[in-house]
Design an enzyme around this catalytic site. Structure first.
Site, short mmCIF file in Angstrom:
data_model
loop_
_atom_site.label_atom_id
_atom_site.label_comp_id
_atom_site.label_asym_id
_atom_site.label_seq_id
_atom_site.Cartn_x
_atom_site.Cartn_y
_atom_site.Cartn_z
N ASP A 21 37.03 40.83 47.25
CA ASP A 21 36.76 40.47 45.85
C ASP A 21 37.90 39.59 45.35
OD1 ASP A 21 35.38 40.56 43.31
OD2 ASP A 21 36.95 41.90 42.61
N SER A 22 37.64 38.90 44.25
CA SER A 22 38.69 38.10 43.63
C SER A 22 39.82 38.99 43.12
CB SER A 22 38.10 37.31 42.46
OG SER A 22 37.61 38.21 41.49
N TYR A 53 37.75 34.34 39.41
CA TYR A 53 37.01 33.25 40.05
C TYR A 53 35.90 32.74 39.11
CZ TYR A 53 38.73 34.10 44.88
OH TYR A 53 39.48 34.21 46.02
N GLY A 54 35.42 33.65 38.26
CA GLY A 54 34.18 33.40 37.52
C GLY A 54 34.19 32.19 36.60
N CYS A 84 31.73 40.72 45.41
CA CYS A 84 31.99 39.87 44.26
C CYS A 84 30.73 39.04 44.04
CB CYS A 84 33.18 38.96 44.58
SG CYS A 84 33.53 37.71 43.32
N ASN A 85 30.15 39.17 42.87
CA ASN A 85 28.93 38.42 42.58
C ASN A 85 29.19 36.92 42.53
OD1 ASN A 85 26.62 40.45 41.56
ND2 ASN A 85 28.62 41.26 41.08
N THR A 86 30.34 36.55 42.00
CA THR A 86 30.64 35.13 41.85
C THR A 86 30.74 34.48 43.23
OG1 THR A 86 31.91 35.77 39.90
CG2 THR A 86 32.22 33.53 40.72
N GLU A 179 41.33 43.09 34.53
CA GLU A 179 42.47 42.81 35.43
C GLU A 179 43.81 43.09 34.74
OE1 GLU A 179 42.78 41.46 38.82
OE2 GLU A 179 40.69 42.04 39.05
N CYS A 213 28.61 41.90 37.86
CA CYS A 213 29.99 41.58 38.26
C CYS A 213 30.61 42.92 38.63
CB CYS A 213 30.75 40.94 37.11
SG CYS A 213 32.53 40.83 37.39
N THR A 214 31.28 42.94 39.76
CA THR A 214 31.73 44.24 40.28
C THR A 214 32.89 44.83 39.46
OG1 THR A 214 33.09 43.06 41.91
CG2 THR A 214 30.91 43.81 42.61
N HIS A 215 33.45 44.05 38.55
CA HIS A 215 34.46 44.61 37.64
C HIS A 215 33.81 45.45 36.53
CE1 HIS A 215 37.13 41.58 39.39
NE2 HIS A 215 38.15 42.06 38.69
#
Ligand code: DGL
Length: 298
Positions: A21-22, A53-54, A84-86, A179, A213-215
């Protein structure tokens, strides 16, 4: 290039599953994968130094993701999940088609399993109204819209010709709030409220909201609170962790030639492009046990 001094002994006696993931978001996926499939060896890579990244261009997301895939392959990963979806939206297909040899490595994303889950659980008697909450990159890629429309014709979809009604909302402030650890503060409420109201304004009939989004699962409590205030507790919130874990298990059943090559040391190692101390501290919010990450450079 990565800092090879950390990795001279690190590579290939074990065949691992890489999870990328980012930043920290992929930990919400790894956590569920590890609960479901604890026997394998995992290597988690968070590109925390370059997150988010998004909000970046297609070219940059692709380049960064490809660097991560190549790095994980060098470290002995046979299978990589882009958690990571992005990255799944912007880089997965190109990497699968042009950059890897599938006899050596497989790379999977998180969007397709999510879309299959949404299609399977939708009420076949009514037109499903789906809301997608995601990063600007994922929204602009239209990946969810394309995949949901594609699945209408596939056997997993139980509908006969009734299309999904899909609304998307990009939430550019959510990843930075998570983050930075600010997502738990009251100040974050403003941006949770803002994006939830925005998507429900687009379509008040939404019955399923995908955390694309995995966040975002870290904001689930705040999102539920907003929905409660709006009298919309009926809306089903879709988090991806358990879905991706189930889909990975199915994949390994279907691909025994890959599954047989995976080593079974029941281990997880964490790598970050940021400071390990910072990673360890923040990762403990996402996971129940403490972690000891190592620094790498991509
Ligand atoms: N967790 C990533 C995703 O699922 C985050 C994106 C970002 O870095 O903006 O899209």
């Amino acid at each position: 290039m990565h800092n090879s001094k950390f990795f001279c002994n690190f590579a290939a006696e074990t065949m691992k599953i890489g999870v990328f993931d980012s930043g920290y978001g992929g930990l919400t996926i790894l956590d569920k994968i590890y609960q479901r499939l604890p026997e394998y060896d995992y290597l988690y890579l968070g590109d925390n130094a370059r997150t988010p990244y998004g909000t970046r261009s297609f070219e940059v997301i692709y380049e960064y993701t490809l660097q991560a895939v190549r790095f994980l392959q060098q470290q002995g990963c046979r299978l990589i999940v882009l958690a990571c979806n992005t990255a799944s939206a912007k880089a997965l297909r190109t990497i699968q088609q042009h950059d890897i040899d599938p006899s050596q490595i497989r790379v999977l994303g998180v969007i397709r399993p999510t879309v299959e889950y949404v299609a399977q659980r939708a009420d076949a008697t009514a037109t499903p109204h789906i809301g997608i909450l995601a990063t600007p990159g994922t929204v602009s890629s239209q990946s969810y819209v394309l995949e949901l429309n594609k699945i209408t014709d596939s056997p997993v979809h139980r509908f006969t010709g009734s299309p999904f009604i899909i609304s998307q909302q990009s939430c550019p402030m959510w990843v930075p709030l998570i983050e930075s650890g600010e997502y738990r503060e009251d100040g974050a409420n403003y941006f949770v409220d803002k994006y939830i109201r925005a998507i429900l304004d687009k379509d008040p009939l939404i019955d399923t909201l995908v955390l694309g989004c995995t966040h975002y699962p870290l904001l689930a409590d705040k999102i539920h609170a907003v929905l409660r205030n709006m009298g919309r507790e009926d809306i089903h919130l879709v988090a991806q962790g358990a879905i991706v874990a189930q889909s990975l298990e199915d994949y390994l059943h279907r691909h025994s030639e890959i599954e047989r090559q995976l080593s079974r040391g029941a281990s997880v190692r964490y790598l970050t492009t940021e400071s390990p101390d910072k990673f360890n501290q923040s990762a403990s919010i996402f996971l129940s046990s403490p972690v000891a990450a190592e620094h790498i450079e991509l």
